[in-house]
Design an enzyme around this catalytic site. Sequence first.
Site, mmCIF file in Angstrom:
data_model
loop_
_atom_site.group_PDB
_atom_site.id
_atom_site.type_symbol
_atom_site.label_atom_id
_atom_site.label_comp_id
_atom_site.label_asym_id
_atom_site.label_seq_id
_atom_site.Cartn_x
_atom_site.Cartn_y
_atom_site.Cartn_z
ATOM 1 N N SER A 174 0.851 -1.192 0.000
ATOM 2 C CA SER A 174 0.000 0.000 0.000
ATOM 3 C C SER A 174 0.882 1.235 0.000
ATOM 4 O O SER A 174 2.044 1.185 0.421
ATOM 5 C CB SER A 174 -0.887 -0.011 1.246
ATOM 6 O OG SER A 174 -1.517 1.244 1.448
ATOM 7 N N TYR B 173 -2.234 -0.343 10.404
ATOM 8 C CA TYR B 173 -2.118 -0.716 8.994
ATOM 9 C C TYR B 173 -0.751 -0.311 8.452
ATOM 10 O O TYR B 173 -0.087 -1.084 7.761
ATOM 11 C CB TYR B 173 -3.240 -0.053 8.202
ATOM 12 C CG TYR B 173 -3.359 -0.518 6.773
ATOM 13 C CD1 TYR B 173 -3.823 -1.795 6.480
ATOM 14 C CD2 TYR B 173 -3.028 0.326 5.706
ATOM 15 C CE1 TYR B 173 -3.951 -2.224 5.165
ATOM 16 C CE2 TYR B 173 -3.152 -0.095 4.405
ATOM 17 C CZ TYR B 173 -3.616 -1.372 4.128
ATOM 18 O OH TYR B 173 -3.751 -1.796 2.824
ATOM 19 N N LYS C 114 2.233 -2.669 6.743
ATOM 20 C CA LYS C 114 2.693 -2.487 5.368
ATOM 21 C C LYS C 114 4.142 -2.008 5.292
ATOM 22 O O LYS C 114 4.879 -2.386 4.370
ATOM 23 C CB LYS C 114 1.763 -1.520 4.621
ATOM 24 C CG LYS C 114 0.347 -2.066 4.414
ATOM 25 C CD LYS C 114 0.335 -3.406 3.677
ATOM 26 C CE LYS C 114 -1.076 -3.875 3.376
ATOM 27 N NZ LYS C 114 -1.098 -5.172 2.643
#
Length: 251
Positions: free
Chosen positions: A143, A156, A160
């Site tokens: 991402s 998150y 990532k």
Amino acid sequence: MHKAIFRLDGKRALVTGAGRGIGRAVAIALAQEGAFVTFCARSRNELEEAVSEVIRAGGQADLCVADVTDITAFATAVAGHAPYDVFVNNAGMNRPKPMVDVTEDDFDAVIGLNLRAAYFAAQTMTRTMLKAGIEGSIINISSQMGHVGATNRSLYCASKWALEGMTKALAVELGPSRIRVNTICPTFVETPMTKPFLDNPAFRESVLSKIKLGRLAQLSDVVGAAIFLASEASLMMTGSAILLDGGWTAD
């Protein structure tokens, strides 16, 4: 000739999280380029629909019902298939919330799927490639949040950023075996997973204000990068990230 190097005829690919969203779109695109594709996810019904679509269009595909968070079960499931040339490590999730509200369950769920499962799934696929002497391609779906930070995305982003580091380390380690490892890093893509957030007008506007091209990404914006990384067009690319972020990380 230039078009031919993007073709995947004779290649075998496995895509996790292939029942819907980015995984499904990428798996279908790889099949359209000639690969035999195994659609892998937990939901048999979604997989059967996707595989049927590929076969009706003249492509080649099968399915593998497996939960990648069950490390042993995934390895056992993959062992029942012939070796793969391409692995798209796509399964992922997000639970956005302020850092002070993140629970241990949130942490375990997000890190468990986005990092732990991704790591061991890559390990399983790498072992099969090495055993078969395959000079393959591992594509980790990351991402833009693996390159920047954002409010309510601490968990998150942690997963990532770790995936990006893992990718670079694997590229170094597996380079001598000619196994390439790269990431694809999209901005917000309109999928079932992002719909609940993007339906909020204020959130949608805040997202668009960061994307220099002024629009959200579509699934079609992601599949080209996957085809490139799966094909011989990217034989000299490893340890790198393809940022499909509309310019989000440019400033």
